[in-house]
Design a protein around this motif. Structure first.
Motif, mmCIF file in Angstrom:
data_model
loop_
_atom_site.group_PDB
_atom_site.id
_atom_site.type_symbol
_atom_site.label_atom_id
_atom_site.label_comp_id
_atom_site.label_asym_id
_atom_site.label_seq_id
_atom_site.Cartn_x
_atom_site.Cartn_y
_atom_site.Cartn_z
ATOM 1 N N ARG A 74 0.844 -1.072 -0.204
ATOM 2 C CA ARG A 74 -0.045 -0.074 0.029
ATOM 3 C C ARG A 74 0.847 1.259 0.016
ATOM 4 N NH1 ARG A 74 -5.374 0.881 2.487
ATOM 5 N NH2 ARG A 74 -5.835 3.189 2.100
ATOM 6 N N GLY A 95 0.332 2.057 -3.758
ATOM 7 C CA GLY A 95 -0.945 2.203 -3.547
ATOM 8 C C GLY A 95 -1.933 1.048 -3.848
ATOM 9 N N LEU A 96 -1.462 0.079 -3.792
ATOM 10 C CA LEU A 96 -2.419 -1.090 -4.061
ATOM 11 C C LEU A 96 -2.756 -1.809 -2.940
ATOM 12 C CD1 LEU A 96 -0.544 -2.730 -7.105
ATOM 13 C CD2 LEU A 96 -2.876 -1.292 -7.237
ATOM 14 N N THR A 129 -4.797 -7.835 -5.503
ATOM 15 C CA THR A 129 -5.309 -6.442 -5.122
ATOM 16 C C THR A 129 -6.682 -6.109 -5.345
ATOM 17 O OG1 THR A 129 -4.228 -5.458 -6.845
ATOM 18 C CG2 THR A 129 -2.763 -5.928 -4.641
ATOM 19 N N GLN A 149 -8.485 -0.607 -7.075
ATOM 20 C CA GLN A 149 -8.456 0.800 -6.925
ATOM 21 C C GLN A 149 -7.181 1.088 -6.384
ATOM 22 O OE1 GLN A 149 -10.871 0.323 -2.846
ATOM 23 N NE2 GLN A 149 -9.708 2.348 -2.831
ATOM 24 N N ILE A 150 -6.617 2.224 -6.731
ATOM 25 C CA ILE A 150 -5.260 2.723 -6.282
ATOM 26 C C ILE A 150 -5.162 3.802 -5.279
ATOM 27 C CG2 ILE A 150 -2.932 3.419 -7.113
ATOM 28 C CD1 ILE A 150 -3.632 1.913 -9.775
ATOM 29 N N GLN A 186 0.383 6.889 -2.633
ATOM 30 C CA GLN A 186 1.569 6.420 -2.054
ATOM 31 C C GLN A 186 1.961 7.053 -0.861
ATOM 32 O OE1 GLN A 186 3.608 7.010 -5.890
ATOM 33 N NE2 GLN A 186 4.846 5.191 -5.412
ATOM 34 N N LEU A 189 4.342 3.276 -9.589
ATOM 35 C CA LEU A 189 3.561 1.838 -9.894
ATOM 36 C C LEU A 189 3.883 1.755 -11.387
ATOM 37 C CD1 LEU A 189 2.040 -0.746 -9.421
ATOM 38 C CD2 LEU A 189 -0.141 0.897 -9.082
#
Length: 173
Positions: free
Chosen positions: A68, A72-73, A111, A114-115, A118, A131
């Motif tokens: 994450r 950001g996953l 996952t 959505q993202i 970061q 990413l």
């Protein structure tokens, strides 16, 4: 967890103290067979999203947090499966008379679609971590061309490249 391979440079003295920094790393494929990797815009390499396991975390908790933060996953906890580990031992690049020991635990996982934003450490932001979803061949090719004045980074990228190649070989079997 099965050991995939070991990297031991033996560039240290047996009497040196050992600093251990285990890590958890995610192997995340998307529907189009592309893999989610961290790309360093400044250093021009790919690595698996993940990082150090805190003392109060287990491996899976660290994996979820690190994926994450770095890309950001959001990892789906029940999708996490062990892939293998790589032990790395070498002389520390920071502390004299110290052995840097890192067992890297690799997990396959899925996952959410959505993202989120970061949350990078300073060195990650300076390296320009982003990413990217890429084919294995592209990531391997970029990493094989990678050269750095920082030998510590070269060993890390060699490790990541070897794991990428193992994944590719497993998919072709």
């Amino acid at each position: 967890m099965r050991q995939l391979f070991e990297i031991d440079l033996r560039d240290y003295e047996d009497s040196d103290r050992v600093i251990s920094r285990p890590s958890a790393r995610g192997i995340i494929f998307k529907d189009d067979n592309k893999i989610a990797l961290v790309y360093s815009k400044n250093e021009k390499y790919y690595k698996f999203p993940g990082g150090g396991i805190h003392k109060d975390e287990d491996k899976k908790e660290a994996l979820i947090r690190e994926v994450r933060e770095e890309v950001g996953l959001i990892v789906i906890p029940e999708s996490i499966c062990e892939f293998g580990s790589v032990m790395r031992r070498q002389k520390s690049n920071i502390s004299p008379y110290t052995i840097f020991e890192q067992e890297n635990f690799y997990f396959t996982c899925k996952t959410k679609n959505q993202i989120v934003e970061q949350n990078l450490d300073n060195y990650e932001a300076e390296a320009g971590f982003i990413l990217r979803f890429v084919d294995l061949d592209e990531a391997i090719s970029v990493n094989l061309a990678y050269k750095s004045e920082d030998y510590f980074n070269e060993i890390m990228i060699n490790r990541e490249t070897k794991v990428l190649q193992m994944i590719k070989d497993a998919l072709c079997d």
